[in-house]
Scaffold this motif. Structure first.
Motif, PDB file in Angstrom:
ATOM      1  N   ALA A 195     -10.964  14.957  20.381  1.00  0.00           N
ATOM      2  CA  ALA A 195     -11.733  16.106  20.826  1.00  0.00           C
ATOM      3  C   ALA A 195     -12.841  16.462  19.843  1.00  0.00           C
ATOM      4  O   ALA A 195     -13.530  17.458  20.014  1.00  0.00           O
ATOM      5  CB  ALA A 195     -10.812  17.312  21.013  1.00  0.00           C
ATOM      6  N   ALA A 196     -13.012  15.654  18.806  1.00  0.00           N
ATOM      7  CA  ALA A 196     -14.046  15.894  17.808  1.00  0.00           C
ATOM      8  C   ALA A 196     -14.529  14.554  17.264  1.00  0.00           C
ATOM      9  O   ALA A 196     -13.859  13.532  17.409  1.00  0.00           O
ATOM     10  CB  ALA A 196     -13.507  16.760  16.673  1.00  0.00           C
ATOM     11  N   SER A 197     -15.688  14.563  16.659  1.00  0.00           N
ATOM     12  CA  SER A 197     -16.195  13.358  16.019  1.00  0.00           C
ATOM     13  C   SER A 197     -15.456  13.191  14.689  1.00  0.00           C
ATOM     14  O   SER A 197     -15.640  13.973  13.763  1.00  0.00           O
ATOM     15  CB  SER A 197     -17.706  13.480  15.786  1.00  0.00           C
ATOM     16  OG  SER A 197     -18.203  12.331  15.131  1.00  0.00           O
ATOM     17  N   THR A 198     -14.599  12.172  14.619  1.00  0.00           N
ATOM     18  CA  THR A 198     -13.730  12.016  13.460  1.00  0.00           C
ATOM     19  C   THR A 198     -13.319  10.554  13.302  1.00  0.00           C
ATOM     20  O   THR A 198     -13.361   9.780  14.255  1.00  0.00           O
ATOM     21  CB  THR A 198     -12.463  12.895  13.607  1.00  0.00           C
ATOM     22  OG1 THR A 198     -11.556  12.614  12.552  1.00  0.00           O
ATOM     23  CG2 THR A 198     -11.766  12.637  14.931  1.00  0.00           C
ATOM     24  N   ASN A 199     -12.929  10.200  12.079  1.00  0.00           N
ATOM     25  CA  ASN A 199     -12.399   8.859  11.831  1.00  0.00           C
ATOM     26  C   ASN A 199     -10.873   8.869  11.834  1.00  0.00           C
ATOM     27  O   ASN A 199     -10.224   8.016  11.233  1.00  0.00           O
ATOM     28  CB  ASN A 199     -12.921   8.314  10.501  1.00  0.00           C
ATOM     29  CG  ASN A 199     -12.446   9.133   9.307  1.00  0.00           C
ATOM     30  OD1 ASN A 199     -12.070  10.301   9.444  1.00  0.00           O
ATOM     31  ND2 ASN A 199     -12.473   8.534   8.121  1.00  0.00           N
ATOM     32  N   ALA A 200     -10.289   9.854  12.532  1.00  0.00           N
ATOM     33  CA  ALA A 200      -8.833   9.964  12.596  1.00  0.00           C
ATOM     34  C   ALA A 200      -8.187   8.707  13.149  1.00  0.00           C
ATOM     35  O   ALA A 200      -7.075   8.351  12.766  1.00  0.00           O
ATOM     36  CB  ALA A 200      -8.436  11.179  13.449  1.00  0.00           C
ATOM     37  N   SER A 201      -8.880   8.006  14.049  1.00  0.00           N
ATOM     38  CA  SER A 201      -8.322   6.791  14.642  1.00  0.00           C
ATOM     39  C   SER A 201      -8.045   5.736  13.577  1.00  0.00           C
ATOM     40  O   SER A 201      -6.999   5.081  13.591  1.00  0.00           O
ATOM     41  CB  SER A 201      -9.277   6.231  15.700  1.00  0.00           C
ATOM     42  OG  SER A 201      -8.757   5.045  16.265  1.00  0.00           O
ATOM     43  N   ALA A 202      -8.979   5.571  12.637  1.00  0.00           N
ATOM     44  CA  ALA A 202      -8.802   4.576  11.569  1.00  0.00           C
ATOM     45  C   ALA A 202      -7.621   4.954  10.676  1.00  0.00           C
ATOM     46  O   ALA A 202      -6.833   4.095  10.271  1.00  0.00           O
ATOM     47  CB  ALA A 202     -10.089   4.461  10.749  1.00  0.00           C
ATOM     48  N   ILE A 203      -7.477   6.235  10.365  1.00  0.00           N
ATOM     49  CA  ILE A 203      -6.365   6.682   9.532  1.00  0.00           C
ATOM     50  C   ILE A 203      -5.044   6.536  10.291  1.00  0.00           C
ATOM     51  O   ILE A 203      -4.023   6.137   9.722  1.00  0.00           O
ATOM     52  CB  ILE A 203      -6.584   8.137   9.086  1.00  0.00           C
ATOM     53  CG1 ILE A 203      -7.837   8.206   8.191  1.00  0.00           C
ATOM     54  CG2 ILE A 203      -5.365   8.682   8.348  1.00  0.00           C
ATOM     55  CD1 ILE A 203      -8.224   9.608   7.786  1.00  0.00           C
ATOM     56  N   ALA A 204      -5.072   6.827  11.588  1.00  0.00           N
ATOM     57  CA  ALA A 204      -3.866   6.678  12.404  1.00  0.00           C
ATOM     58  C   ALA A 204      -3.391   5.229  12.420  1.00  0.00           C
ATOM     59  O   ALA A 204      -2.187   4.961  12.364  1.00  0.00           O
ATOM     60  CB  ALA A 204      -4.147   7.161  13.830  1.00  0.00           C
ATOM     61  N   ARG A 205      -4.326   4.291  12.484  1.00  0.00           N
ATOM     62  CA  ARG A 205      -3.960   2.865  12.434  1.00  0.00           C
ATOM     63  C   ARG A 205      -3.243   2.543  11.129  1.00  0.00           C
ATOM     64  O   ARG A 205      -2.255   1.803  11.106  1.00  0.00           O
ATOM     65  CB  ARG A 205      -5.209   1.999  12.563  1.00  0.00           C
ATOM     66  CG  ARG A 205      -5.822   1.964  13.959  1.00  0.00           C
ATOM     67  CD  ARG A 205      -7.110   1.169  13.937  1.00  0.00           C
ATOM     68  NE  ARG A 205      -7.783   1.170  15.211  1.00  0.00           N
ATOM     69  CZ  ARG A 205      -7.558   0.298  16.188  1.00  0.00           C
ATOM     70  NH1 ARG A 205      -6.655  -0.659  16.011  1.00  0.00           N
ATOM     71  NH2 ARG A 205      -8.224   0.366  17.327  1.00  0.00           N
ATOM     72  N   GLN A 206      -3.760   3.079  10.034  1.00  0.00           N
ATOM     73  CA  GLN A 206      -3.127   2.837   8.740  1.00  0.00           C
ATOM     74  C   GLN A 206      -1.712   3.412   8.710  1.00  0.00           C
ATOM     75  O   GLN A 206      -0.788   2.783   8.198  1.00  0.00           O
ATOM     76  CB  GLN A 206      -3.967   3.472   7.622  1.00  0.00           C
ATOM     77  CG  GLN A 206      -5.277   2.749   7.340  1.00  0.00           C
ATOM     78  CD  GLN A 206      -5.979   3.338   6.130  1.00  0.00           C
ATOM     79  OE1 GLN A 206      -6.018   4.548   5.947  1.00  0.00           O
ATOM     80  NE2 GLN A 206      -6.534   2.483   5.295  1.00  0.00           N
ATOM     81  N   ILE A 207      -1.556   4.602   9.269  1.00  0.00           N
ATOM     82  CA  ILE A 207      -0.235   5.228   9.289  1.00  0.00           C
ATOM     83  C   ILE A 207       0.738   4.388  10.108  1.00  0.00           C
ATOM     84  O   ILE A 207       1.883   4.147   9.699  1.00  0.00           O
ATOM     85  CB  ILE A 207      -0.325   6.659   9.844  1.00  0.00           C
ATOM     86  CG1 ILE A 207      -1.097   7.556   8.870  1.00  0.00           C
ATOM     87  CG2 ILE A 207       1.074   7.231  10.100  1.00  0.00           C
ATOM     88  CD1 ILE A 207      -1.357   8.954   9.391  1.00  0.00           C
ATOM     89  N   LEU A 208       0.291   3.903  11.272  1.00  0.00           N
ATOM     90  CA  LEU A 208       1.153   3.070  12.113  1.00  0.00           C
ATOM     91  C   LEU A 208       1.620   1.821  11.373  1.00  0.00           C
ATOM     92  O   LEU A 208       2.771   1.398  11.487  1.00  0.00           O
ATOM     93  CB  LEU A 208       0.412   2.659  13.393  1.00  0.00           C
ATOM     94  CG  LEU A 208       0.166   3.745  14.445  1.00  0.00           C
ATOM     95  CD1 LEU A 208      -0.617   3.163  15.623  1.00  0.00           C
ATOM     96  CD2 LEU A 208       1.472   4.349  14.932  1.00  0.00           C
ATOM     97  N   ASP A 209       0.705   1.234  10.611  1.00  0.00           N
ATOM     98  CA  ASP A 209       1.034   0.002   9.885  1.00  0.00           C
ATOM     99  C   ASP A 209       1.986   0.249   8.724  1.00  0.00           C
ATOM    100  O   ASP A 209       2.723  -0.656   8.315  1.00  0.00           O
ATOM    101  CB  ASP A 209      -0.249  -0.654   9.351  1.00  0.00           C
ATOM    102  CG  ASP A 209      -1.096  -1.246  10.466  1.00  0.00           C
ATOM    103  OD1 ASP A 209      -0.550  -1.508  11.554  1.00  0.00           O
ATOM    104  OD2 ASP A 209      -2.317  -1.430  10.261  1.00  0.00           O
ATOM    105  N   LYS A 210       1.972   1.478   8.186  1.00  0.00           N
ATOM    106  CA  LYS A 210       2.729   1.750   6.966  1.00  0.00           C
ATOM    107  C   LYS A 210       4.074   2.432   7.212  1.00  0.00           C
ATOM    108  O   LYS A 210       4.915   2.477   6.313  1.00  0.00           O
ATOM    109  CB  LYS A 210       1.892   2.637   6.023  1.00  0.00           C
ATOM    110  CG  LYS A 210       0.606   1.989   5.527  1.00  0.00           C
ATOM    111  CD  LYS A 210       0.873   0.874   4.543  1.00  0.00           C
ATOM    112  CE  LYS A 210      -0.429   0.336   3.941  1.00  0.00           C
ATOM    113  NZ  LYS A 210      -0.176  -0.697   2.919  1.00  0.00           N
TER     114      LYS A 210
END
Length: 216
Positions: A20-35
């Protein structure tokens, strides 16, 4: 808006997401999923700056959202529980063989709608609803109502046991991305809704004047 980003994933395969906002949350979420360690069911929260990533993994399906720190834990986890149930009910066993973003076209709209609901509708806080309705007495509760209350209490129990850890706990400092959030897009959406409400009010007043004119 309290909840700014959400995704649904099976393992490390992202199946649907919405922001709902312009953010790089998707990239951080990917890192969280991997870790995130192991395959066990979990409820966990990671803080970064003024935002918190809330994660719920049940039966191999992970639902994650990023929310304002002010949103607390209860509403974000109620949102995650809701999304998990909707996703499983909609796609069933197809979840485990789906391609990346295989459900995004359809389910991103659901994420958007529910993010809006849990961010802005007072009824989304089911615990406060429970207090209000219990205060009116339980004599009118149906069998389905008892099922609803048991689900509410389950979410409350889960949230009570969730500890909010710094995101450095799951990501190495060298790997961690700085979270960037631009709420301009969300503000534009709120402006659009305000304009719609203003037009609706203006039309209502106009029709009222028309009726008064005919009355005289």
């Amino acid at each position: 808006m309290a909840i700014l980003y959400a995704l649904v994933a099976c393992g490390s395969v992202m199946l649907a997401e919405f922001t709902a906002a312009s953010t790089n949350a998707s990239a951080i979420a990917r890192q969280i999923l991997d870790k995130i360690p192991g395959d066990n069911d979990i409820n966990v929260s990671y803080s970064q700056d003024r935002y918190i990533f809330h994660v719920k993994r049940t039966d191999g399906l992970t639902v994650l959202c990023m929310a304002d720190e002010s949103a607390g834990r209860r509403i974000p986890f109620a949102f995650l529980e809701d999304i998990h149930q909707r996703f499983v009910r909609t796609y069933g066993r197809a979840i485990f063989s789906a391609l990346p973003y295989g459900m995004n076209d359809e389910f991103s709209r659901v994420l958007s709608q529910q993010m809006e609901y849990y961010s802005s509708d007072p009824n989304a806080d089911r615990i406060n609803r429970l207090k209000g309705e219990m205060g009116q007495g339980c004599s009118n509760l149906s069998f389905s109502d008892y099922g609803y209350w048991s689900n509410v209490l389950m979410v409350l129990y889960q949230v009570r046991n969730v500890m909010i850890e710094n995101i450095d706990k799951v990501l190495e400092r060298g790997d961690r991305l700085e979270l960037l959030v631009d709420k301009t897009a969300n503000m534009q959406g709120n402006t659009f809704r305000f304009r719609k409400q203003t037009r609706r009010l203006r039309n209502t007043v106009w029709w009222r004047n028309v009726k008064l004119t005919y009355a005289f």
